[in-house]
Design a protein around this motif. Structure first.
Motif, PDB file in Angstrom:
ATOM      1  N   ALA B  54       0.826  -1.213   0.000  1.00 55.28           N
ATOM      2  CA  ALA B  54       0.000   0.000   0.000  1.00 55.28           C
ATOM      3  C   ALA B  54       0.861   1.263   0.000  1.00 55.28           C
ATOM      4  O   ALA B  54       0.430   2.316  -0.460  1.00 55.28           O
ATOM      5  CB  ALA B  54      -0.933  -0.008   1.212  1.00 55.28           C
ATOM      6  N   ARG B  55       2.074   1.147   0.517  1.00 57.45           N
ATOM      7  CA  ARG B  55       2.932   2.322   0.627  1.00 57.45           C
ATOM      8  C   ARG B  55       3.713   2.577  -0.660  1.00 57.45           C
ATOM      9  O   ARG B  55       3.766   3.706  -1.135  1.00 57.45           O
ATOM     10  CB  ARG B  55       3.892   2.154   1.817  1.00 57.45           C
ATOM     11  CG  ARG B  55       4.429   3.452   2.371  1.00 57.45           C
ATOM     12  CD  ARG B  55       4.986   3.292   3.781  1.00 57.45           C
ATOM     13  NE  ARG B  55       6.067   2.328   3.847  1.00 57.45           N
ATOM     14  CZ  ARG B  55       6.032   1.183   4.527  1.00 57.45           C
ATOM     15  NH1 ARG B  55       4.957   0.852   5.228  1.00 57.45           N
ATOM     16  NH2 ARG B  55       7.061   0.361   4.528  1.00 57.45           N
ATOM     17  N   VAL B  56       4.302   1.518  -1.228  1.00 63.37           N
ATOM     18  CA  VAL B  56       5.196   1.741  -2.388  1.00 63.37           C
ATOM     19  C   VAL B  56       4.612   1.236  -3.694  1.00 63.37           C
ATOM     20  O   VAL B  56       5.199   1.463  -4.755  1.00 63.37           O
ATOM     21  CB  VAL B  56       6.582   1.074  -2.164  1.00 63.37           C
ATOM     22  CG1 VAL B  56       7.236   1.597  -0.896  1.00 63.37           C
ATOM     23  CG2 VAL B  56       6.496  -0.451  -2.162  1.00 63.37           C
ATOM     24  N   GLY B  57       3.449   0.556  -3.638  1.00 62.95           N
ATOM     25  CA  GLY B  57       2.886  -0.057  -4.841  1.00 62.95           C
ATOM     26  C   GLY B  57       3.170  -1.551  -4.827  1.00 62.95           C
ATOM     27  O   GLY B  57       4.261  -1.979  -4.449  1.00 62.95           O
TER      28      GLY B  57
END
Lengths: 381, 381
Positions: B54-57
């Motif tokens: 969710a943070r970096v893809g």
């Protein structure tokens, strides 16, 4: 570096709230067509269910989660235009299509009609199943030509029409509602690959089968997909009822995978609940607007050309017209600017694509400043 | 209620540590053959990866997790007796068998030889693939008769021998090592369903294909399975190389699902690392001992009879010999005693089972007191 066109709209409160449901991104996530960013509530729901599994046992946990999963099933079925009993949870869109090809009454040598923009791996699946692939006529933007479809359905009806509703590589949306009306009148089943459509545009449009993963525009967890089948087909599917499954289950439910990422189903149910809370029609409209803004801003970018254009899609494909190596550009955007995009290879749509495109796919929380940042990063190359 | 036989051994420190890797159970988990209890570290690894996604893809996160997943791949391949390139991550044992049936050089009408105790859903898969199922001769406990197998491989060799190494419904382990030697000498491929075997007994025994989910004795997450294929077969598989996949990948890797529960793969890699830290040989020996203890304690239980017996398996099946309704007993154990078991229906092994059994499958942390508690709960009915 030329100054990008500016758009000064502040982000609507609704989309600000959508962004706040998620934790902060490491950079700029312009890659929702690959996978959306799950919300904190979705991540917690998945994690909580996995912890419950470890505490009470996986199958006991699955019983306890049945109401949540059932609500998700009903909501997804409704979004895909079928009764609740017409929805099966599977692992992915790939798995859903494999199930569909196995259970649908089809014979080797039957014809499946597709648009040139159709998803490459689906075409491979059709060929492996022994189906003959036939192309539908299109109008200049790549949408199927509805007049030609109507004629075709009378003169040389295929066994199935298959449409990838929202193309994965550029701004293109097929007219599924109109195609469904024509197919229904002709008695030809319509299958819709809604991988990029579910959560992005209306997908309750009367197709006979619709399938999608949950991880893209709905921002559910990876490893969970859905297959929806219209009621008219339930009794016509080739089913071998697995002896381990409850015999009283509705037919489509029997297609569901038993040994599954159940925590992910709980997560997808949570994502859908949040999506309904945000408002599907508002999301569709906003994503259309985001796509338009993206293409407006990037349209002026030196060295790149927007592929296609006017469709209500938040996916934009950029053609390199100055000899750029697209995978290298994608890597540079990621490494130097923390902007996540995809290098979309021709295998995605081998009957239409002739070169790798840079795909940009922001979600509803995309601001004018985000587009400016992407513009600047691309111009700085 | 009669007093149960008592065993007063204190739990070895190693198994105490194994228990402490997990959070406390809600009750008594006697259902590891359904799914093991994941450790806190496994749950955290899965949850951390989902948060990273969710943070970096998601696809950037997958790149970042490649070393961890690669280490898991190597460890699992080694446990299953194939080179690292011979292992593919899939969603489940069911998915693995479907892949195997699709890619193995087989023709409809070919014969697959199985033991009567073979897993029911696998038999359904063979029939759906158009294979003829032929039973192998057995010795009284249900193991295949190796002399008869040797003769059979010469006189009427099947296209494939398939063995469910550890039966899911009772104490029974097939002699896979010896069968592999005989099959290899005869040039007949041996497939092993290691669903209950992986992490429970030695599974690196020379079979040509081995498949399993990760969620049982290794206590990995649900929704991740593995398929291992011996090197001699890599170039003989029917592969349509998906155009979206890297052409340089080893053949078996091309069977891997692309759109996957990647966080679960990280979790399984973590589970395997912990398992190797505990010591596989020690786990196998301990599980054999736990099975023996279970059958010793429950052997004296009025109204029940242990099905089978002497195998090195921690799975015990109990036959109701006083007219009990097994699903009702399973429900009562859960609701009134917080003891998790399974009602094992005949569809699990339809060529051998004639009645539903109560399945009890404790893990290495099973204490004498736990068995006493189960005994008392069953006697109190």
């Amino acid at each position: 570096m030329s100054a990008p066109p500016r758009s000064d709209d502040a982000l609507d409160q609704r989309w600000q709230a959508w962004a706040e449901q998620r934790g902060p991104a490491a950079g700029l996530h312009m890659d929702n067509a690959a996978a959306g960013r799950s919300s904190a509530e979705v991540l917690a729901a998945v994690s909580d269910h996995a912890q419950l599994e470890a505490r009470v046992g996986s199958y006991v946990a699955e019983e306890l989660a049945a109401p949540v999963i059932g609500a998700g099933r009903a909501a997804l079925a409704s979004l895909m235009g079928v009764p609740t009993d017409g929805l099966a949870f599977v692992e992915s869109a790939t798995a859903a299509l494999a199930v569909l090809l196995r259970c649908w009454p089809l014979r080797a040598g039957d014809t499946i009609a597709v648009a040139p923009s159709d998803w490459g791996p689906a075409l491979e699946g059709f060929a492996a199943r022994g189906l003959r692939i036939s192309e539908l006529a299109i109008v200049p933007d790549g949408q199927i030509d509805l007049d030609q479809l109507e004629r075709r359905l009378t003169t040389a009806p295929p066994a199935v029409v298959h449409l990838t509703q929202v193309a994965s590589h550029r701004s293109l949306v097929q007219p599924v509602a109109q195609a469904a009306t024509l197919c229904r009148a002709a008695g030809v089943p319509l299958w819709v690959d809604a991988a990029q459509a579910l959560g992005h545009v209306d997908t309750a449009l009367g197709a006979d089968a619709v399938y999608a993963p949950g991880r893209k525009w709905l921002a559910g967890p990876r490893g969970v997909g859905v297959l929806a089948v219209g009621e008219a087909w339930w009794r016509r599917l080739n089913l071998t009822v697995p002896a381990m499954m409850p015999a009283e289950w509705p037919p489509v439910r029997l297609l569901e995978s038993h040994d599954a990422h159940v925590a992910g189903r709980v997560g997808l149910a949570t994502a859908v609940r949040q999506y309904l809370g945000t408002g599907p029609a508002q999301v569709w409209q906003r994503l259309q607007q985001v796509g338009q803004e993206t293409r407006k801003v990037l349209g002026g970018l030196p060295g790149w050309q927007v592929a296609g254009g006017g469709a209500p899609s938040a996916i934009t494909g950029l053609r390199p017209v100055a000899g750029q190596d697209v995978p290298a550009v994608r890597r540079r955007l990621l490494d130097e600017h923390a902007i996540v995009t995809t290098a979309a290879v021709t295998a995605r749509a081998p009957r239409e694509m002739t070169e790798t495109l840079l795909r940009v796919s922001p979600h509803v929380d995309c601001s004018a400043a985000d587009l400016d940042r992407l513009y600047a990063a691309l111009a700085d190359g």
